[in-house]
Write a protein that holds these residues in place. Structure first.
Motif, PDB file in Angstrom:
ATOM      1  N   PRO A  72       0.803  -1.231   0.000  1.00 49.68           N
ATOM      2  CA  PRO A  72       0.000   0.000   0.000  1.00 49.68           C
ATOM      3  C   PRO A  72       0.833   1.276   0.000  1.00 49.68           C
ATOM      4  CG  PRO A  72      -0.864  -1.544   1.610  1.00 49.68           C
ATOM      5  CD  PRO A  72       0.390  -2.149   1.071  1.00 49.68           C
ATOM      6  N   LYS A  73       1.911   1.283   0.757  1.00 54.02           N
ATOM      7  CA  LYS A  73       2.673   2.533   0.912  1.00 54.02           C
ATOM      8  C   LYS A  73       3.335   2.982  -0.388  1.00 54.02           C
ATOM      9  CE  LYS A  73       6.897   0.285   2.619  1.00 54.02           C
ATOM     10  NZ  LYS A  73       7.902   0.629   1.637  1.00 54.02           N
ATOM     11  N   PHE A  81     -11.266   6.034   5.842  1.00 52.13           N
ATOM     12  CA  PHE A  81     -12.059   4.852   6.165  1.00 52.13           C
ATOM     13  C   PHE A  81     -13.443   5.244   6.697  1.00 52.13           C
ATOM     14  CE2 PHE A  81      -7.692   3.553   6.305  1.00 52.13           C
ATOM     15  CZ  PHE A  81      -7.685   2.263   5.828  1.00 52.13           C
ATOM     16  N   PHE A  98       1.322  11.451  11.480  1.00 55.78           N
ATOM     17  CA  PHE A  98       1.773  10.065  11.599  1.00 55.78           C
ATOM     18  C   PHE A  98       2.575   9.591  10.368  1.00 55.78           C
ATOM     19  CE2 PHE A  98       1.099   5.443  11.192  1.00 55.78           C
ATOM     20  CZ  PHE A  98       1.611   5.019  12.403  1.00 55.78           C
ATOM     21  N   ILE A 102       6.760   8.846   9.684  1.00 58.77           N
ATOM     22  CA  ILE A 102       7.304   7.578   9.163  1.00 58.77           C
ATOM     23  C   ILE A 102       8.178   7.847   7.947  1.00 58.77           C
ATOM     24  CG2 ILE A 102       6.653   5.417   7.997  1.00 58.77           C
ATOM     25  CD1 ILE A 102       4.254   5.272   9.849  1.00 58.77           C
TER      26      ILE A 102
ATOM     27  N   ASP B 204      -4.780  -0.868   9.044  1.00 55.81           N
ATOM     28  CA  ASP B 204      -4.777  -0.603   7.600  1.00 55.81           C
ATOM     29  C   ASP B 204      -4.284   0.817   7.317  1.00 55.81           C
ATOM     30  OD1 ASP B 204      -5.705  -3.103   7.040  1.00 55.81           O
ATOM     31  OD2 ASP B 204      -7.808  -2.527   6.830  1.00 55.81           O
ATOM     32  N   ALA B 205      -4.774   1.769   8.126  1.00 54.44           N
ATOM     33  CA  ALA B 205      -4.371   3.161   7.928  1.00 54.44           C
ATOM     34  C   ALA B 205      -2.861   3.293   8.115  1.00 54.44           C
ATOM     35  CB  ALA B 205      -5.107   4.066   8.913  1.00 54.44           C
ATOM     36  N   ALA B 206      -2.330   2.608   9.123  1.00 55.03           N
ATOM     37  CA  ALA B 206      -0.886   2.669   9.378  1.00 55.03           C
ATOM     38  C   ALA B 206      -0.099   2.031   8.235  1.00 55.03           C
ATOM     39  CB  ALA B 206      -0.562   1.967  10.695  1.00 55.03           C
ATOM     40  N   ARG B 207      -0.629   0.925   7.701  1.00 52.14           N
ATOM     41  CA  ARG B 207       0.041   0.257   6.569  1.00 52.14           C
ATOM     42  C   ARG B 207       0.117   1.187   5.368  1.00 52.14           C
ATOM     43  NH1 ARG B 207      -2.762  -5.142   4.895  1.00 52.14           N
ATOM     44  NH2 ARG B 207      -1.243  -5.158   3.230  1.00 52.14           N
ATOM     45  N   ILE B 208      -0.999   1.869   5.103  1.00 47.59           N
ATOM     46  CA  ILE B 208      -1.034   2.774   3.948  1.00 47.59           C
ATOM     47  C   ILE B 208      -0.026   3.911   4.139  1.00 47.59           C
ATOM     48  CG2 ILE B 208      -2.482   4.522   2.802  1.00 47.59           C
ATOM     49  CD1 ILE B 208      -4.771   2.506   2.993  1.00 47.59           C
ATOM     50  N   GLU B 209       0.131   4.326   5.402  1.00 43.42           N
ATOM     51  CA  GLU B 209       1.089   5.413   5.673  1.00 43.42           C
ATOM     52  C   GLU B 209       2.539   4.917   5.624  1.00 43.42           C
ATOM     53  OE1 GLU B 209       0.431   8.441   5.805  1.00 43.42           O
ATOM     54  OE2 GLU B 209      -1.635   8.710   6.427  1.00 43.42           O
ATOM     55  N   GLY B 210       2.709   3.597   5.522  1.00 42.40           N
ATOM     56  CA  GLY B 210       4.060   3.060   5.377  1.00 42.40           C
ATOM     57  C   GLY B 210       4.633   2.445   6.638  1.00 42.40           C
ATOM     58  N   ALA B 211       3.776   2.204   7.629  1.00 44.97           N
ATOM     59  CA  ALA B 211       4.277   1.623   8.877  1.00 44.97           C
ATOM     60  C   ALA B 211       4.585   0.143   8.698  1.00 44.97           C
ATOM     61  CB  ALA B 211       3.240   1.804   9.984  1.00 44.97           C
TER      62      ALA B 211
END
Lengths: 369, 308
Positions: A72-73, A81, A98, A102, B204-211
């Protein structure tokens, strides 16, 4: 900004296909709404574009890149959402920052971007609050802010208004539309609310049973539905359907002595349907009430009035004729009462004819043009 | 009648209690009685006993005031046991709690094959008696024919072979790790349930942000699992202070009292040295330590953990 292209995209769960043969092209800057009933596959489609669900067949391109297998990134997307997915232990400022943290964005730039986005979304006085201290609308804006600071090529939104009350939903709808006009980012928006789809989208993709039923501009979908499902899903109250038999000139129901003459210009389209069942689709606003004593025409039907719904600016009448049930939309001046028997004419220029078995629209609008 | 019912029917416990006096009295009295008999009375009696000198057999107890507590302040075995308890607690917090969380996370994130099987395997030791666990490890870590030492030698790590229970420098840690092995399933199951309550969209939100996983654990999962962590830390704390079974089976406090912990010291003083008064004083100290640590943890370290 970027265009999105799905080619023969499939999704299977343990060999059970839930989405098959999805082909969709979303132009750069377009606001595309995926709409359909629960379980139709619209959220799965969005999650596949986001990379939150794997794609088991076909290819997905965002911009010039094939992103089918990218995480996804790396897809140049941001997502809002349904539940907003704010981190409950972080302040609004930290929620927005956030992703930037990152990505190791310099602190000064993070602060600048937060301030700019917060001002645009009118949440600059909420930056030090926790999500639990915000209203639904404010949370939605924070989620939007978190997406905006990514400056993505594509915005993905999964029913972001469904947790708001009716009044706030209308406000948020306008807000999102205005924001899209300002930012111009390609947006894929999922909703089950056809009113949202009609008012916000520059393109509507109607889905059902894991397949795209129609993808076109909102008015095109409303006025020229590809099939009976689309016709019934888009529009409120829904389109009325009368299952009748075509005899070459008219649509008939012998049981309740119903006969509706098919206009000359439509008979070519119905040529192959002689003796078969044809579903006549009539939108509620295409019924006209005839005054008592008027002479019935070839397009008139006698209905009983079962329910009268006064909405102020209009009246909805629930009608019945034998086994047929319809809803008519009339001006507020109408004086029909419960139990009345009234004669209605149909605006035959705007009706639709659907194959009685497959539900396909029998009128080929493309050829007509 | 109707008016009196509606007068009390305000949706509160008091309203309910006024309308259903017998049910309320019965519902409150029975648990209170059980608590008073089996928990309240032993606590009060232990405190009472700590002011006496008594060998457990004599018909008369001799009142000594605070002498047992004064003795305790100068008892080196008490301090050894106290420090051992602290070490045990640290090992328990680091090893089974961290491992339990990691196992729960990898299962929830579906990073392992057959997560249900793994969950069953990890939770199984929790259902075993610690006595049985102790006896099992007595065989596994036996210096002559133990499977663990044999395994180390067979893979060329013979230099790591130790007297696991005999070496005073590592005996306590051996015990704590065995206890952790038996206890890992408990935090794992708590965290697994807790992770189920963390909204999937936040991950999911964190994954999208690249976490990555580490960032998701640190910034998304653990902060939202503070109530679960608070409960697990409390449980671990109480388990550590109650440590007894493994020591009784495996080392009996040896070598030289280096594996003694407070729970075992109470047993030794009361039943082996026939000093029930002193044993009671030690128990009271354990109670005070447990209460104080719980208060500090909930009041400072995990403050607000249960605020939803």
């Amino acid at each position: 900004m970027a265009e999105v292209s799905l080619k023969n995209v499939e999704k299977r769960y343990a060999m059970v296909p839930v989405l098959s043969g999805l082909n969709l092209d979303i132009a750069d800057g377009e606001f595309t709404v995926l709409v359909g009933p629960s379980g139709c596959g619209k959220t799965t489609t969005l999650n596949m574009i986001a990379g939150l669900e794997s794609i088991t067949g076909g290819t997905l391109r965002i911009g010039a890149r094939d992103v089918t297998t990218l995480p996804p990134k790396d897809r140049d997307i941001a997502m809002v959402f349904q539940s907003y997915a704010l981190f409950p232990h972080m302040t609004v400022r930290d929620n927005i920052a956030f992703g930037m943290k990152i990505r190791k964005t310099p602190k000064a730039e993070i602060e600048t971007q937060i301030r700019q986005v917060a001002q645009r979304l009118r949440i600059d006085d909420l930056l030090d609050r926790l999500p639990k201290a915000l209203s639904g609308g404010q949370r939605q804006r924070v989620a939007l802010g978190r997406a905006l600071v990514r400056r993505p090529g594509v915005f993905l939104m999964d029913e972001p208004l469904s947790n708001l009350d009716a009044k706030m939903r209308i406000e948020a709808r306008s807000f999102l539309t205005k924001m899209h006009q300002e930012v111009g980012t390609t947006t894929v928006y999922v909703t089950h609310d056809q009113a949202e789809a009609m008012t916000m989208g520059s393109k509507i993709v109607v889905m059902n049973g894991g397949k795209i039923q129609q993808a076109a501009a909102p008015l095109e979908v409303y006025n020229r539905p590809a099939n009976q499902f689309v016709a019934g899903f888009i529009g409120s109250p829904a389109m009325n359907f009368l299952r009748l038999v075509y005899d070459g000139n008219a649509l008939l129901d012998q049981a309740c002595r119903l006969r509706i003459e098919v206009p000359e210009c439509r008979r070519a389209a119905l040529a192959g349907q002689q003796g078969k069942t044809v579903t006549l689709g009539v939108r509620p606003e295409h019924f006209r009430i005839l005054q008592p004593g008027a002479i019935p025409g070839s397009d008139s039907i006698a209905f009983n009035v079962d329910v009268v719904q006064h909405l102020g600016h209009e009246i909805l009448l629930d009608l019945s004729a034998g086994d047929h049930r319809c809803i008519a939309r009339l001006p507020p001046s109408d004086r029909s009462k419960l139990g009345d028997g009234r004669l209605f004419s149909i605006d035959m220029d705007h009706v639709h004819y659907f194959n009685g078995d497959s539900g396909e629209n029998l009128i080929d609008y493309a050829r007509q043009q | 009648m109707a008016s009196s019912a509606s007068r009390f029917d305000d949706g509160t416990f008091v309203g309910f209690a006024r309308r259903h006096v017998f049910v309320t009295m019965f519902g409150v009295a029975v648990p209170l009685l059980v608590f008073a008999c089996f928990i309240g009375y032993p606590i009060v009696y232990t405190i009472y006993l700590s002011f006496f000198e008594w060998n457990g057999m004599a018909p008369q107890k001799k009142f000594v005031g605070l002498a047992n507590y004064a003795y305790l302040l100068h008892d080196k075995y008490f301090y050894i046991a106290l420090v051992n308890n602290a070490k045990w607690l640290i090992v328990s917090l680091v090893f089974p709690v961290s491992l339990g969380f990691l196992i729960a996370y990898v299962m929830k994130a579906r990073l392992v094959f057959a997560p249900s099987l793994l969950r069953t395997i990890v939770f199984f030791p929790v259902t075993m008696s610690l006595i049985a666990v102790g006896l099992m490890f007595l065989l596994i870590l036996n210096p002559v024919f133990g499977a663990f030492d044999t395994l180390l030698r067979s893979v060329g790590l013979g230099f790591l072979v130790h007297e696991w229970f005999g070496d005073y420098r590592i005996a306590l840690y051996t015990l704590a790790v065995i206890s952790g092995w038996a206890f890992t399933g408990m935090p794992m199951i708590f965290y697994f349930a807790g992770l189920g309550d963390v909204p999937k969209e936040t991950f999911d939100a964190a994954r999208i942000e690249g976490a990555g996983h580490w960032r998701m654990i640190r910034s998304v999962a653990l902060p939202q699992l503070r109530p679960v962590t608070a409960i697990i830390v409390m449980l671990t704390l109480f388990e550590s202070l109650r440590a007894f079974d493994l020591i009784a089976v495996l080392t009996k406090g040896a070598p030289f009292g280096m594996t003694n912990v407070l729970g075992y010291l109470v047993y030794m003083e009361s039943f082996w040295n026939s000093r029930f008064g002193y044993g009671a004083a030690l128990s009271v100290v354990i109670l005070v330590i447990a209460g104080s640590l719980a208060a500090v943890l909930l009041g400072k370290v995990l403050k607000g953990a249960f605020d939803v």
